[in-house]
Write a protein that holds these residues in place. Structure first.
Motif, PDB file in Angstrom:
ATOM      1  N   TYR A  59     -18.911 -28.880  30.668  1.00 47.64           N
ATOM      2  CA  TYR A  59     -17.461 -28.840  30.850  1.00 47.64           C
ATOM      3  C   TYR A  59     -16.834 -30.058  30.181  1.00 47.64           C
ATOM      4  N   ASP A  60     -15.528 -29.997  30.028  1.00 45.12           N
ATOM      5  CA  ASP A  60     -14.753 -31.150  29.593  1.00 45.12           C
ATOM      6  C   ASP A  60     -14.055 -31.720  30.817  1.00 45.12           C
ATOM      7  N   GLY A  61     -13.870 -33.017  30.813  1.00 51.17           N
ATOM      8  CA  GLY A  61     -13.175 -33.670  31.912  1.00 51.17           C
ATOM      9  C   GLY A  61     -11.976 -34.443  31.393  1.00 51.17           C
ATOM     10  N   GLU A  62     -10.946 -34.509  32.206  1.00 53.47           N
ATOM     11  CA  GLU A  62      -9.731 -35.259  31.870  1.00 53.47           C
ATOM     12  C   GLU A  62      -9.494 -36.284  32.965  1.00 53.47           C
ATOM     13  N   PHE A  63      -9.424 -37.533  32.576  1.00 58.45           N
ATOM     14  CA  PHE A  63      -9.247 -38.633  33.524  1.00 58.45           C
ATOM     15  C   PHE A  63      -7.952 -39.362  33.165  1.00 58.45           C
ATOM     16  N   ASN A  64      -6.980 -39.310  34.060  1.00 61.02           N
ATOM     17  CA  ASN A  64      -5.658 -39.860  33.785  1.00 61.02           C
ATOM     18  C   ASN A  64      -5.494 -41.246  34.399  1.00 61.02           C
ATOM     19  N   PHE A  65      -4.722 -42.085  33.707  1.00 63.52           N
ATOM     20  CA  PHE A  65      -4.446 -43.411  34.237  1.00 63.52           C
ATOM     21  C   PHE A  65      -3.117 -43.920  33.701  1.00 63.52           C
ATOM     22  N   THR A  66      -2.607 -44.947  34.351  1.00 65.74           N
ATOM     23  CA  THR A  66      -1.318 -45.541  34.011  1.00 65.74           C
ATOM     24  C   THR A  66      -1.523 -47.013  33.706  1.00 65.74           C
ATOM     25  N   ILE A  67      -0.797 -47.502  32.714  1.00 64.02           N
ATOM     26  CA  ILE A  67      -0.763 -48.940  32.461  1.00 64.02           C
ATOM     27  C   ILE A  67       0.672 -49.405  32.678  1.00 64.02           C
ATOM     28  N   TYR A  68       0.806 -50.443  33.477  1.00 67.77           N
ATOM     29  CA  TYR A  68       2.100 -51.047  33.799  1.00 67.77           C
ATOM     30  C   TYR A  68       2.227 -52.363  33.052  1.00 67.77           C
ATOM     31  N   TYR A  69       3.464 -52.716  32.731  1.00 69.78           N
ATOM     32  CA  TYR A  69       3.703 -53.997  32.068  1.00 69.78           C
ATOM     33  C   TYR A  69       5.003 -54.575  32.598  1.00 69.78           C
ATOM     34  N   LYS A  70       4.914 -55.753  33.194  1.00 70.53           N
ATOM     35  CA  LYS A  70       6.082 -56.407  33.784  1.00 70.53           C
ATOM     36  C   LYS A  70       6.639 -57.455  32.834  1.00 70.53           C
ATOM     37  N   ASN A 130      12.950 -59.019  37.481  1.00 73.35           N
ATOM     38  CA  ASN A 130      11.850 -58.539  36.649  1.00 73.35           C
ATOM     39  C   ASN A 130      11.880 -57.013  36.562  1.00 73.35           C
ATOM     40  N   ILE A 131      11.377 -56.503  35.447  1.00 72.73           N
ATOM     41  CA  ILE A 131      11.328 -55.062  35.219  1.00 72.73           C
ATOM     42  C   ILE A 131       9.895 -54.667  34.905  1.00 72.73           C
ATOM     43  N   VAL A 132       9.464 -53.546  35.484  1.00 72.78           N
ATOM     44  CA  VAL A 132       8.122 -53.027  35.233  1.00 72.78           C
ATOM     45  C   VAL A 132       8.253 -51.715  34.462  1.00 72.78           C
ATOM     46  N   TYR A 133       7.603 -51.677  33.307  1.00 68.30           N
ATOM     47  CA  TYR A 133       7.530 -50.456  32.507  1.00 68.30           C
ATOM     48  C   TYR A 133       6.148 -49.851  32.681  1.00 68.30           C
ATOM     49  N   SER A 134       6.035 -48.547  32.436  1.00 66.92           N
ATOM     50  CA  SER A 134       4.726 -47.903  32.534  1.00 66.92           C
ATOM     51  C   SER A 134       4.608 -46.803  31.495  1.00 66.92           C
ATOM     52  N   ALA A 135       3.365 -46.474  31.181  1.00 66.36           N
ATOM     53  CA  ALA A 135       3.054 -45.342  30.298  1.00 66.36           C
ATOM     54  C   ALA A 135       1.786 -44.681  30.823  1.00 66.36           C
ATOM     55  N   GLU A 136       1.697 -43.385  30.619  1.00 70.32           N
ATOM     56  CA  GLU A 136       0.551 -42.596  31.070  1.00 70.32           C
ATOM     57  C   GLU A 136      -0.406 -42.375  29.901  1.00 70.32           C
ATOM     58  N   TYR A 137      -1.679 -42.416  30.208  1.00 71.64           N
ATOM     59  CA  TYR A 137      -2.735 -42.224  29.216  1.00 71.64           C
ATOM     60  C   TYR A 137      -3.773 -41.272  29.797  1.00 71.64           C
ATOM     61  N   THR A 138      -4.551 -40.657  28.935  1.00 69.60           N
ATOM     62  CA  THR A 138      -5.626 -39.782  29.408  1.00 69.60           C
ATOM     63  C   THR A 138      -6.891 -40.017  28.601  1.00 69.60           C
ATOM     64  N   PHE A 139      -8.008 -39.845  29.264  1.00 66.75           N
ATOM     65  CA  PHE A 139      -9.336 -40.015  28.687  1.00 66.75           C
ATOM     66  C   PHE A 139     -10.048 -38.676  28.825  1.00 66.75           C
ATOM     67  N   ILE A 140     -10.420 -38.077  27.703  1.00 64.95           N
ATOM     68  CA  ILE A 140     -11.124 -36.790  27.696  1.00 64.95           C
ATOM     69  C   ILE A 140     -12.593 -37.049  27.388  1.00 64.95           C
ATOM     70  N   TYR A 141     -13.464 -36.444  28.171  1.00 63.81           N
ATOM     71  CA  TYR A 141     -14.892 -36.578  27.930  1.00 63.81           C
ATOM     72  C   TYR A 141     -15.561 -35.221  28.065  1.00 63.81           C
ATOM     73  N   ARG A 142     -16.749 -35.097  27.495  1.00 67.95           N
ATOM     74  CA  ARG A 142     -17.513 -33.840  27.538  1.00 67.95           C
ATOM     75  C   ARG A 142     -18.817 -34.080  28.279  1.00 67.95           C
ATOM     76  N   HIS A 143     -19.048 -33.244  29.288  1.00 66.62           N
ATOM     77  CA  HIS A 143     -20.300 -33.287  30.041  1.00 66.62           C
ATOM     78  C   HIS A 143     -21.226 -32.232  29.438  1.00 66.62           C
ATOM     79  N   ALA A 144     -22.370 -32.662  28.979  1.00 65.57           N
ATOM     80  CA  ALA A 144     -23.330 -31.750  28.340  1.00 65.57           C
ATOM     81  C   ALA A 144     -24.036 -30.913  29.392  1.00 65.57           C
ATOM     82  N   ASN A 145     -24.420 -29.737  28.966  1.00 67.17           N
ATOM     83  CA  ASN A 145     -25.183 -28.895  29.884  1.00 67.17           C
ATOM     84  C   ASN A 145     -26.632 -29.382  29.992  1.00 67.17           C
ATOM     85  N   LYS A 146     -27.401 -28.699  30.806  1.00 66.36           N
ATOM     86  CA  LYS A 146     -28.773 -29.122  31.065  1.00 66.36           C
ATOM     87  C   LYS A 146     -29.709 -28.827  29.900  1.00 66.36           C
ATOM     88  N   TYR A 147     -29.251 -28.021  28.943  1.00 66.29           N
ATOM     89  CA  TYR A 147     -30.159 -27.584  27.868  1.00 66.29           C
ATOM     90  C   TYR A 147     -29.831 -28.198  26.550  1.00 66.29           C
TER      91      TYR A 147
END
Length: 147
Positions: A59-70, A130-147
């Motif tokens: 399967y493919d996996g999607e892992f989302n995260f945010t980076i903030y900058y003040k 102070n002001i905090v800005y943010s942006a969203e990012y995603t990391f896509i990875y592939r999990h190999a099957n057993k074969y």
């Protein structure tokens, strides 16, 4: 997404981003702690998912995260610097994907893509100005099957 997968990704992705922030921006990346004028990363595991399943355990996996900058809200130039920094991180992710220099996960899990998925936005205005800005990012990875 299992707790083991989440931990594996966080343990590989955080140092990868941290190294870039240190070398290119000469700053320290914080985890879930927005402090004065320092980038902070937060992993949003509730939005993560698996997709593109195949019949033999891949399967493919999607892992989302945010980076903030003040930033201190001195002037427009200061605010633009925050959005520029978050965009620069996105450019680095695109280049790392194109060059194939993404973090190594494991023999069965391979990083496929790291990308910015939202433009930087104003996240918070603090009472001290102070002001905090943010942006969203995603990391896509592939999990190999057993074969």
């Amino acid at each position: 997404m299992s707790l083991n997968e989440t931990n594996q990704i966080v343990e590989k992705l955080f140092p990868f981003v941290e190294k870039f922030i240190k070398e290119e921006l000469d700053q320290t990346l914080l985890l879930d702690d927005v402090k004065d004028t320092a980038p902070c990363i937060s992993f949003v595991t509730g939005d993560s998912r698996k997709f593109n399943f195949n019949v033999v355990d891949g399967y493919d996996g999607e892992f989302n995260f945010t980076i903030y900058y003040k930033v201190k809200n001195k002037d427009t130039k200061e605010r633009l610097q925050a959005t520029k920094t978050l965009n620069y991180i996105g450019v680095f992710f695109d280049e790392a994907t194109q060059k194939g220099i993404l973090p190594y996960l494991s023999d069965k899990d391979k990083a496929v893509r790291l990308e910015m998925v939202s433009n930087p936005t104003l996240n918070t205005r603090e009472e001290n100005g102070n002001i905090v800005y943010s942006a969203e990012y995603t990391f896509i990875y592939r999990h190999a099957n057993k074969y």
